[in-house]
Design a protein around this motif. Structure first.
Motif, PDB file in Angstrom:
ATOM      1  N   SER A  55     -36.064  -0.120  -6.631  1.00  0.00           N
ATOM      2  CA  SER A  55     -34.842  -0.920  -6.528  1.00  0.00           C
ATOM      3  C   SER A  55     -34.865  -1.558  -5.153  1.00  0.00           C
ATOM      4  O   SER A  55     -34.659  -0.883  -4.134  1.00  0.00           O
ATOM      5  CB  SER A  55     -33.594  -0.052  -6.710  1.00  0.00           C
ATOM      6  OG  SER A  55     -33.564   0.527  -8.003  1.00  0.00           O
ATOM      7  N   TYR A  64     -33.175  -8.679  -3.404  1.00  0.00           N
ATOM      8  CA  TYR A  64     -33.632  -9.908  -4.047  1.00  0.00           C
ATOM      9  C   TYR A  64     -34.588 -10.659  -3.116  1.00  0.00           C
ATOM     10  O   TYR A  64     -34.358 -10.735  -1.907  1.00  0.00           O
ATOM     11  CB  TYR A  64     -32.436 -10.793  -4.391  1.00  0.00           C
ATOM     12  CG  TYR A  64     -32.802 -12.067  -5.100  1.00  0.00           C
ATOM     13  CD1 TYR A  64     -33.054 -12.071  -6.458  1.00  0.00           C
ATOM     14  CD2 TYR A  64     -32.904 -13.263  -4.401  1.00  0.00           C
ATOM     15  CE1 TYR A  64     -33.389 -13.241  -7.119  1.00  0.00           C
ATOM     16  CE2 TYR A  64     -33.236 -14.440  -5.047  1.00  0.00           C
ATOM     17  CZ  TYR A  64     -33.487 -14.421  -6.401  1.00  0.00           C
ATOM     18  OH  TYR A  64     -33.833 -15.580  -7.047  1.00  0.00           O
ATOM     19  N   SER A  84     -36.074  -6.616 -13.670  1.00  0.00           N
ATOM     20  CA  SER A  84     -34.704  -6.911 -14.082  1.00  0.00           C
ATOM     21  C   SER A  84     -33.856  -7.110 -12.839  1.00  0.00           C
ATOM     22  O   SER A  84     -34.129  -6.531 -11.786  1.00  0.00           O
ATOM     23  CB  SER A  84     -34.125  -5.777 -14.945  1.00  0.00           C
ATOM     24  OG  SER A  84     -34.070  -4.569 -14.205  1.00  0.00           O
ATOM     25  N   GLU A 134     -29.829  -7.447 -11.170  1.00  0.00           N
ATOM     26  CA  GLU A 134     -28.410  -7.123 -11.338  1.00  0.00           C
ATOM     27  C   GLU A 134     -27.646  -7.485 -10.068  1.00  0.00           C
ATOM     28  O   GLU A 134     -28.218  -7.614  -8.984  1.00  0.00           O
ATOM     29  CB  GLU A 134     -28.222  -5.637 -11.653  1.00  0.00           C
ATOM     30  CG  GLU A 134     -28.501  -4.704 -10.492  1.00  0.00           C
ATOM     31  CD  GLU A 134     -28.134  -3.271 -10.805  1.00  0.00           C
ATOM     32  OE1 GLU A 134     -27.645  -3.032 -11.919  1.00  0.00           O
ATOM     33  OE2 GLU A 134     -28.332  -2.417  -9.933  1.00  0.00           O
ATOM     34  N   GLY A 135     -26.326  -7.667 -10.250  1.00  0.00           N
ATOM     35  CA  GLY A 135     -25.486  -7.965  -9.099  1.00  0.00           C
ATOM     36  C   GLY A 135     -25.666  -9.362  -8.550  1.00  0.00           C
ATOM     37  O   GLY A 135     -25.692  -9.559  -7.328  1.00  0.00           O
ATOM     38  N   ALA A 151     -29.347 -12.664  -6.056  1.00  0.00           N
ATOM     39  CA  ALA A 151     -29.181 -11.363  -6.710  1.00  0.00           C
ATOM     40  C   ALA A 151     -29.147 -10.267  -5.658  1.00  0.00           C
ATOM     41  O   ALA A 151     -29.878 -10.316  -4.661  1.00  0.00           O
ATOM     42  CB  ALA A 151     -30.316 -11.118  -7.694  1.00  0.00           C
ATOM     43  N   THR A 208     -29.792  -6.883  -6.230  1.00  0.00           N
ATOM     44  CA  THR A 208     -30.846  -5.879  -6.387  1.00  0.00           C
ATOM     45  C   THR A 208     -31.784  -6.296  -7.514  1.00  0.00           C
ATOM     46  O   THR A 208     -31.345  -6.788  -8.548  1.00  0.00           O
ATOM     47  CB  THR A 208     -30.245  -4.502  -6.706  1.00  0.00           C
ATOM     48  OG1 THR A 208     -29.311  -4.154  -5.685  1.00  0.00           O
ATOM     49  CG2 THR A 208     -31.329  -3.445  -6.784  1.00  0.00           C
ATOM     50  N   HIS A 224     -34.855  -4.666  -9.908  1.00  0.00           N
ATOM     51  CA  HIS A 224     -35.475  -3.422 -10.354  1.00  0.00           C
ATOM     52  C   HIS A 224     -36.884  -3.737 -10.881  1.00  0.00           C
ATOM     53  O   HIS A 224     -37.044  -4.523 -11.812  1.00  0.00           O
ATOM     54  CB  HIS A 224     -34.649  -2.755 -11.449  1.00  0.00           C
ATOM     55  CG  HIS A 224     -33.266  -2.383 -11.005  1.00  0.00           C
ATOM     56  ND1 HIS A 224     -32.999  -1.301 -10.199  1.00  0.00           N
ATOM     57  CD2 HIS A 224     -32.063  -2.972 -11.240  1.00  0.00           C
ATOM     58  CE1 HIS A 224     -31.704  -1.226  -9.964  1.00  0.00           C
ATOM     59  NE2 HIS A 224     -31.118  -2.233 -10.592  1.00  0.00           N
TER      60      HIS A 224
END
Length: 269
Positions: free
Chosen positions: A67, A70, A97, A99-100, A176, A178, A180
């Motif tokens: 993790s 970005y 992927s 997120e955030g 972004a 984070t 993954h």
């Protein structure tokens, strides 16, 4: 002769049973160990959140999950050399992927100088694009729309007028929080189990086939031996019949015999 045959049959049965039992034993993969870098390797800037392993096509894959902020690339996470269970591993696959996500907006104006064929602003708009694409080094992008056009009154040598087109619009940038990453490492050389799986013949099935063949041969030998076995109350062999007597008439000549004329000649002598 019976005891060696029975002993051989027992050996066949024991060998077949042992082979079948060996084939049925499940083979368990060894538990994975933590992968460590060699002293000469440089530690990566990011450490994985978790390290696990999974089986795929007869080979064990080392799975590392990260993790990271970005903008982090896979090259920032990939290890140049890695070993597990005595085998060298290389990067085999990557999943990603996000997120955030955060979206930013800003107003942008931009002017372009160009030549038009008419000094009238409304007529000159036919020579100018109604919208243009915008993209800058900060990651903002979008579309700008023509607002107005300023035209010089001086006619140029090519019978056109110099004009300035004014564009404006709202552009956005998405960042972004984070990312993954899941990195899968595979062994450099495929193990023997993988080669057997590719050929379509599993070791357990091969051993089971040999066991079945040995058991079939043992059963066949037992049946053959039972069919050839003599009964306990065997019948005594019959005596041969006497040869028939041959009667020869007295008037016939018998080979090897003596006639009466020969007997008289012997008496006269």
């Amino acid at each position: 002769m019976k005891k060696p045959v029975i002993a051989a049959l027992c050996c066949f049965l024991a060998l077949g049973t042992a082979t079948a039992a060996f084939a049925e034993e499940p083979t368990t993969a060894p538990a994975p160990e933590l992968v460590e870098l060699s002293p000469e390797d440089t530690a990566p800037p990011f450490y994985p959140d978790s390290i696990s392993w999974q089986e795929d096509g007869g080979q064990l894959l080392v799975v590392k999950q990260y993790s990271v902020p970005y903008g982090t690339t896979v090259a920032d996470l990939t290890e140049s050399t890695m070993q597990w269970n005595g085998a060298d591993y290389i990067l085999w696959g990557v999943t990603q992927s996000v997120e955030g996500g955060v979206t930013e907006e800003k107003e942008v104006t931009q002017d372009f100088e160009l030549s038009v064929r008419s000094a009238d602003a409304e007529t000159a708009r036919n020579d100018v694009k109604e919208s243009v694409a915008y993209d800058d080094e900060y990651g903002f992008s979008g579309s700008l729309t023509l607002q107005d056009i300023t035209i010089s009154e001086t006619l140029q040598a090519d019978s056109t007028y110099m004009a300035t087109a004014h564009y404006a619009g709202t552009v956005t940038r998405t960042e972004a929080g984070t990312v993954h990453y899941t990195l899968l490492y595979a062994p450099v050389s495929a193990p023997v189990v993988a080669a057997a799986a590719e050929s379509g013949i599993k070791p357990a099935l091969l051993v089971m086939g040999i066991a079945c063949a040995l058991l079939f041969i043992a059963v066949l030998l037992i049946i053959t031996h039972l069919l050839r076995k003599e009964p306990a109350h065997a019948v005594e062999p019959t005596k041969p019949a006497p040869a028939p007597k041959v009667y020869v008439p007295s008037g016939d000549i018998v080979l090897g015999g003596r006639n009466e004329d020969e007997d008289e000649d012997e008496e006269n002598l």
